[in-house]
Enzyme design. Structure first.
Site, mmCIF file in Angstrom:
data_model
loop_
_atom_site.group_PDB
_atom_site.id
_atom_site.type_symbol
_atom_site.label_atom_id
_atom_site.label_comp_id
_atom_site.label_asym_id
_atom_site.label_seq_id
_atom_site.Cartn_x
_atom_site.Cartn_y
_atom_site.Cartn_z
ATOM 1 N N ASP A 170 0.856 -1.181 0.000
ATOM 2 C CA ASP A 170 0.000 0.000 0.000
ATOM 3 C C ASP A 170 0.897 1.237 0.000
ATOM 4 O O ASP A 170 1.583 1.521 0.983
ATOM 5 C CB ASP A 170 -0.892 -0.025 1.252
ATOM 6 C CG ASP A 170 -1.940 1.069 1.256
ATOM 7 O OD1 ASP A 170 -1.747 2.098 0.590
ATOM 8 O OD2 ASP A 170 -2.974 0.887 1.958
ATOM 9 N N HIS A 171 0.868 1.983 -1.110
ATOM 10 C CA HIS A 171 1.787 3.112 -1.257
ATOM 11 C C HIS A 171 1.439 4.279 -0.340
ATOM 12 O O HIS A 171 2.236 5.208 -0.183
ATOM 13 C CB HIS A 171 1.781 3.578 -2.712
ATOM 14 C CG HIS A 171 3.089 4.152 -3.165
ATOM 15 N ND1 HIS A 171 4.125 4.431 -2.304
ATOM 16 C CD2 HIS A 171 3.532 4.502 -4.403
ATOM 17 C CE1 HIS A 171 5.147 4.926 -2.986
ATOM 18 N NE2 HIS A 171 4.809 4.989 -4.254
ATOM 19 N N ARG A 172 0.275 4.255 0.296
ATOM 20 C CA ARG A 172 -0.066 5.286 1.273
ATOM 21 C C ARG A 172 0.751 5.113 2.552
ATOM 22 O O ARG A 172 0.955 6.069 3.307
ATOM 23 C CB ARG A 172 -1.560 5.228 1.612
ATOM 24 C CG ARG A 172 -2.488 5.511 0.449
ATOM 25 C CD ARG A 172 -3.920 5.233 0.825
ATOM 26 N NE ARG A 172 -4.132 3.829 1.190
ATOM 27 C CZ ARG A 172 -5.305 3.330 1.595
ATOM 28 N NH1 ARG A 172 -6.365 4.121 1.679
ATOM 29 N NH2 ARG A 172 -5.410 2.048 1.907
ATOM 30 N N ILE A 201 3.686 2.691 2.642
ATOM 31 C CA ILE A 201 5.039 2.204 2.354
ATOM 32 C C ILE A 201 5.534 2.825 1.057
ATOM 33 O O ILE A 201 4.801 2.858 0.056
ATOM 34 C CB ILE A 201 5.032 0.667 2.228
ATOM 35 C CG1 ILE A 201 4.585 0.025 3.548
ATOM 36 C CG2 ILE A 201 6.391 0.143 1.812
ATOM 37 C CD1 ILE A 201 4.083 -1.383 3.398
#
Length: 303
Positions: free
Chosen positions: A275-277, A279
């Protein structure tokens, strides 16, 4: 007068079109009201959660998508129709939500498991009543990586990140009715043989349709292994509310340069979706690199 043209970059416009989002309904939060990718994602999240987003006119569930095509397939040749299984319907809805609401990125790496595989075979010969698969080593290595990188062992709760102090690992199991993800609890407190026994029991329980809802709750991090089937890499979908999932493909012998010549080494492909939010790419690369290190030298589990 013509309607106001939404202020957004070509990349954001393309992203919105792929999701079926009408940018005229999105409020920009960037400078001068410019619409960002995060604004589009927030709009999608609000629409899927029923958070008061404008209703779609195209039957797309709040995203202004065009209606799903209606086709009489029998016009083109013989067909057979059968209903989706209960598991497929439940997992399908969850997967669609997770893919739409979580900004996925996938990091790929290879782990040298030559020594690990030799040890696994030896362990199996010494414990013939227990099936020791590579998955038990992946579970132990994943726990070590989660301890080193705690943001991977977390969940988003609004604007807060909940960091978990326990290590429950979800294992994707293929059944005739579809994919299920039972959870092995407190994997950090169990040895390889204990994990192997529990993995065998929970997999059999899944195939026999005896899993309960409690068996599939509380996971921190999931592993989806396709090594027994094949493939070189894939993009697993995150099992919300987790923030990462590890995909594993089939290992293969490959020539690896050791500084002087090429050695034949058994390499295992790793695919980490995150999850780019929560990591960023650098953290994901460090996570997979460390995971590969541990799988390459199991003595690191003792550190």
């Amino acid at each position: 007068m013509p309607a106001k043209v939404p202020h957004a970059s070509p990349a954001v416009r393309l992203f919105a079109r792929e999701l079926g989002v009408d940018l005229s309904q999105v409020t920009g939060s960037a400078r001068a009201g410019r619409i960002s990718k995060e604004d589009v994602q927030a709009f999608v999240k609000s629409a899927l959660a029923g958070g008061g987003a404008p209703r779609a006119t195209g039957g797309g569930g709040g995203l202004d998508l065009i209606p799903w095509p209606k086709v009489d397939f029998a016009k083109f040749g013989p067909v057979e129709s059968k209903p989706l299984s209960r598991i497929q319907k439940l997992s399908g809805a969850n997967l669609a939500r997770n893919w739409a609401m979580i900004p996925h990125v996938t990091q790929f790496d290879d782990a040298d498991i030559t020594e690990m595989e030799a040890f696994r075979k030896k362990l199996g010969e010494e414990n013939k009543d227990t099936k020791v698969t590579p998955l038990v080593f992946l579970i132990k290595a994943a726990v070590a990586a989660l301890k080193k990188f705690p943001n991977f062992n977390a969940s988003l709760d609004g604007e807060n990140l909940v960091l978990k102090q326990y290590f429950h690992i979800g294992i994707a199991v293929d059944t005739p009715d579809g994919l299920v993800v039972p959870v092995i609890r407190d994997a950090d407190r169990k040895g390889l043989l204990e994990l192997a026994k529990e993995l065998g029991e929970i997999s059999a329980k899944a195939r026999d349709k005896k899993l309960t809802s409690a068996d599939m709750q509380g996971g921190c991090f999931s592993i989806s292994s396709l090594g027994g089937i094949g493939g070189t890499a894939f993009t697993p979908i995150i099992n919300a509310p987790e923030v990462a999932i590890l995909g594993v493909s089939r290992s293969a012998m490959k020539p690896v340069w050791n500084g002087k010549d090429f050695d034949a080494r058994l390499m295992l492909p790793l695919s980490l979706s995150y999850d780019h939010r929560v990591i960023d790419g650098a953290a994901a690369a460090r996570f997979t690199a460390y995971l590969a290190q541990v799988l390459g030298d199991l003595r690191r589990l003792l550190l």
